[in-house]
Design a protein around this motif. Sequence first.
Motif, PDB file in Angstrom:
ATOM      1  N   GLY A 145       0.789  -1.223   0.000  1.00  0.00           N
ATOM      2  CA  GLY A 145       0.000   0.000   0.000  1.00  0.00           C
ATOM      3  C   GLY A 145       0.820   1.272   0.000  1.00  0.00           C
ATOM      4  N   LYS A 146       2.072   1.196  -0.472  1.00  0.00           N
ATOM      5  CA  LYS A 146       2.921   2.379  -0.637  1.00  0.00           C
ATOM      6  C   LYS A 146       2.996   3.256   0.615  1.00  0.00           C
ATOM      7  N   PRO A 147       3.380   2.701   1.758  1.00  0.00           N
ATOM      8  CA  PRO A 147       3.434   3.510   2.979  1.00  0.00           C
ATOM      9  C   PRO A 147       4.470   4.630   2.865  1.00  0.00           C
ATOM     10  N   SER A 148       4.123   5.789   3.396  1.00  0.00           N
ATOM     11  CA  SER A 148       5.039   6.939   3.367  1.00  0.00           C
ATOM     12  C   SER A 148       4.840   7.756   4.642  1.00  0.00           C
ATOM     13  N   PRO A 149       5.917   8.070   5.380  1.00  0.00           N
ATOM     14  CA  PRO A 149       7.308   7.739   5.087  1.00  0.00           C
ATOM     15  C   PRO A 149       7.652   6.301   5.459  1.00  0.00           C
ATOM     16  N   ALA A 150       8.736   5.792   4.877  1.00  0.00           N
ATOM     17  CA  ALA A 150       9.222   4.440   5.170  1.00  0.00           C
ATOM     18  C   ALA A 150      10.751   4.492   5.217  1.00  0.00           C
ATOM     19  N   ARG A 151      11.347   3.440   5.763  1.00  0.00           N
ATOM     20  CA  ARG A 151      12.808   3.369   5.863  1.00  0.00           C
ATOM     21  C   ARG A 151      13.352   2.360   4.858  1.00  0.00           C
ATOM     22  N   LEU A 152      14.443   2.696   4.209  1.00  0.00           N
ATOM     23  CA  LEU A 152      15.169   1.739   3.364  1.00  0.00           C
ATOM     24  C   LEU A 152      16.545   1.562   4.007  1.00  0.00           C
ATOM     25  N   VAL A 153      16.764   0.386   4.593  1.00  0.00           N
ATOM     26  CA  VAL A 153      17.968   0.146   5.393  1.00  0.00           C
ATOM     27  C   VAL A 153      18.811  -0.931   4.718  1.00  0.00           C
ATOM     28  N   GLU A 154      20.115  -0.721   4.649  1.00  0.00           N
ATOM     29  CA  GLU A 154      21.007  -1.794   4.214  1.00  0.00           C
ATOM     30  C   GLU A 154      22.006  -2.095   5.322  1.00  0.00           C
ATOM     31  N   LEU A 155      22.171  -3.370   5.613  1.00  0.00           N
ATOM     32  CA  LEU A 155      23.171  -3.815   6.591  1.00  0.00           C
ATOM     33  C   LEU A 155      24.468  -4.133   5.854  1.00  0.00           C
ATOM     34  N   GLY A 156      25.563  -3.577   6.298  1.00  0.00           N
ATOM     35  CA  GLY A 156      26.873  -3.903   5.718  1.00  0.00           C
ATOM     36  C   GLY A 156      26.960  -3.566   4.247  1.00  0.00           C
ATOM     37  N   PRO A 157      26.863  -2.279   3.887  1.00  0.00           N
ATOM     38  CA  PRO A 157      26.747  -1.909   2.462  1.00  0.00           C
ATOM     39  C   PRO A 157      28.049  -1.973   1.664  1.00  0.00           C
ATOM     40  N   GLY A 158      29.144  -2.417   2.250  1.00  0.00           N
ATOM     41  CA  GLY A 158      30.369  -2.577   1.450  1.00  0.00           C
ATOM     42  C   GLY A 158      30.824  -1.259   0.862  1.00  0.00           C
ATOM     43  N   ARG A 179      23.181  11.660  -1.291  1.00  0.00           N
ATOM     44  CA  ARG A 179      23.763  12.021  -0.006  1.00  0.00           C
ATOM     45  C   ARG A 179      22.735  12.618   0.954  1.00  0.00           C
ATOM     46  N   GLU A 180      21.870  13.503   0.442  1.00  0.00           N
ATOM     47  CA  GLU A 180      21.012  14.241   1.389  1.00  0.00           C
ATOM     48  C   GLU A 180      19.889  13.377   1.940  1.00  0.00           C
ATOM     49  N   LYS A 181      19.593  12.226   1.309  1.00  0.00           N
ATOM     50  CA  LYS A 181      18.545  11.381   1.901  1.00  0.00           C
ATOM     51  C   LYS A 181      19.133  10.164   2.633  1.00  0.00           C
ATOM     52  N   THR A 182      20.458  10.168   2.821  1.00  0.00           N
ATOM     53  CA  THR A 182      21.127   9.002   3.416  1.00  0.00           C
ATOM     54  C   THR A 182      21.734   9.358   4.764  1.00  0.00           C
ATOM     55  N   ARG A 183      21.579   8.440   5.729  1.00  0.00           N
ATOM     56  CA  ARG A 183      22.326   8.608   6.977  1.00  0.00           C
ATOM     57  C   ARG A 183      22.963   7.280   7.367  1.00  0.00           C
ATOM     58  N   TRP A 184      23.961   7.349   8.248  1.00  0.00           N
ATOM     59  CA  TRP A 184      24.727   6.165   8.633  1.00  0.00           C
ATOM     60  C   TRP A 184      24.483   5.832  10.091  1.00  0.00           C
ATOM     61  N   ALA A 185      24.554   4.547  10.418  1.00  0.00           N
ATOM     62  CA  ALA A 185      24.452   4.106  11.811  1.00  0.00           C
ATOM     63  C   ALA A 185      25.446   2.972  12.007  1.00  0.00           C
ATOM     64  N   GLY A 186      25.874   2.792  13.250  1.00  0.00           N
ATOM     65  CA  GLY A 186      26.836   1.732  13.541  1.00  0.00           C
ATOM     66  C   GLY A 186      26.177   0.399  13.784  1.00  0.00           C
ATOM     67  N   ARG A 187      24.862   0.433  14.086  1.00  0.00           N
ATOM     68  CA  ARG A 187      24.147  -0.827  14.311  1.00  0.00           C
ATOM     69  C   ARG A 187      22.689  -0.653  13.931  1.00  0.00           C
ATOM     70  N   PHE A 188      21.993  -1.766  13.730  1.00  0.00           N
ATOM     71  CA  PHE A 188      20.579  -1.690  13.358  1.00  0.00           C
ATOM     72  C   PHE A 188      19.761  -1.125  14.506  1.00  0.00           C
ATOM     73  N   GLU A 189      18.878  -0.184  14.183  1.00  0.00           N
ATOM     74  CA  GLU A 189      17.969   0.363  15.189  1.00  0.00           C
ATOM     75  C   GLU A 189      16.545   0.209  14.677  1.00  0.00           C
ATOM     76  N   ALA A 190      15.662  -0.291  15.558  1.00  0.00           N
ATOM     77  CA  ALA A 190      14.247  -0.346  15.207  1.00  0.00           C
ATOM     78  C   ALA A 190      13.703   1.082  15.201  1.00  0.00           C
ATOM     79  N   GLY A 191      12.709   1.316  14.349  1.00  0.00           N
ATOM     80  CA  GLY A 191      12.150   2.671  14.261  1.00  0.00           C
ATOM     81  C   GLY A 191      10.641   2.600  14.192  1.00  0.00           C
ATOM     82  N   GLY A 192       9.998   3.736  14.080  1.00  0.00           N
ATOM     83  CA  GLY A 192       8.530   3.754  14.100  1.00  0.00           C
ATOM     84  C   GLY A 192       7.903   3.727  12.725  1.00  0.00           C
ATOM     85  N   LYS A 193       8.655   3.304  11.701  1.00  0.00           N
ATOM     86  CA  LYS A 193       8.121   3.361  10.330  1.00  0.00           C
ATOM     87  C   LYS A 193       8.230   1.990   9.663  1.00  0.00           C
ATOM     88  N   PRO A 194       7.476   1.767   8.582  1.00  0.00           N
ATOM     89  CA  PRO A 194       7.672   0.523   7.819  1.00  0.00           C
ATOM     90  C   PRO A 194       9.147   0.382   7.424  1.00  0.00           C
TER      91      PRO A 194
END
Length: 345
Positions: free
Chosen positions: A74-87, A132-147
């Motif tokens: 159902g095209k939820p917005s906003p949503a998170r696109l997360v990659e683990l270990g992006p090389g 760049r402007e829509k990307t942020r970095w984290a050191g570990r996976f964090e659960a969030g309040g979005k799909p």
Amino acid sequence: MNALAARIAALIAAQGPISIAQYMTMALHDPDYGYYATRDPLGPGGDFVTAPEVSQMFGEILGLWTAQAWHDQGKPSPARLVELGPGRGTLMADALSACALMPAFLDAVSVELVESNPVLRAAQIGTLGRWREKTRWAGRFEAGGKPLFLIANEFFDALPIRQFVKTPRGWCERMVTADPSGALAFALAPEPAPLPIPGPAEPGAVYEICPAATALIDAIAHDIARHGGAALIVDYGHGGGAGFGETLQALKDGAFAGLLDSPGEADLSAHVDFAALAQAAREAGCAAHGPAEQGDFLLRLGIAQRAGRLGDFEGLDRLTGTDQMGSLFKALAILPAGAPKPEGF
Ligand code: SAH
């Protein structure tokens, strides 16, 4: 003996033998000497080549899979696109480029890259300049309040495992110890471990578990069960049955190396136990699909047609050939329990 081996030997002298998981954590992540703290293993002359570095088709297809799952929910917005270990950031860059076909998806998602390696973070910033402007970095996976829409390629194989060996007195954990000269060696724990290890096994059989992987899947699947989304885990490993058999390996300069020979200088990885990951996802209230063999998964999603358009038949063969990455590598999808069956499975 290198400096990290000496540091590990000193720790063992102080506290006694350490688990293989702790050894792996130090060998891979020691802030000064750890393999993943100090280098780019994927660059020119690196130790291994991953699917996104083989062909742009891999990232494109994973990106479109994710956008399709988002569309199906159902095209939820906003949503998170997360990659683990992006090389080197290649997979995400190719995924986002392909998703230009679905601009509403790109508008809906913010991109989060989970990366512990400062050298690779710098590479990712370069590769993802356009985003760049829509990307942020984290050191570990964090659960969030979005799909949560999450992808991970060759991430889970680097998580620390524990090994247990069948002996006449039960399953005893394999530990890392040091002799008086400081040389590292394997030794069995004297007492058997009180673990529910299934089935009969011959003496000497090895059983591997990856508590870090099941804990991470538990966190991801709880987040998806609660907020919606989809996770696609691609890695090398086995699909069914218990984790019998020893799979931990060290790779240095593209060749196998001794596990204890030069900590921090070799990549350490183990087969991913997809059955254990699927079970953790179900216990957290999600549906698990697969694992499907990577070759089947990519072919169902149209990689052959894409290869025809690009003229990239070498990439097609390497990613899907059963004697290449097509069978050993597998894909597992985690979705909310009632969500439509995802493409490719
Ligand atoms: N997915 C990429 C890279 C695979 S190599 C590709 O397919 O090319 C493993 C990646 O996971 C690297 O980016 C490494 O730095 C990262 N990594 C390994 N262990 C990690 C941890 N515990 N936390 C965060 N990132 C980790």
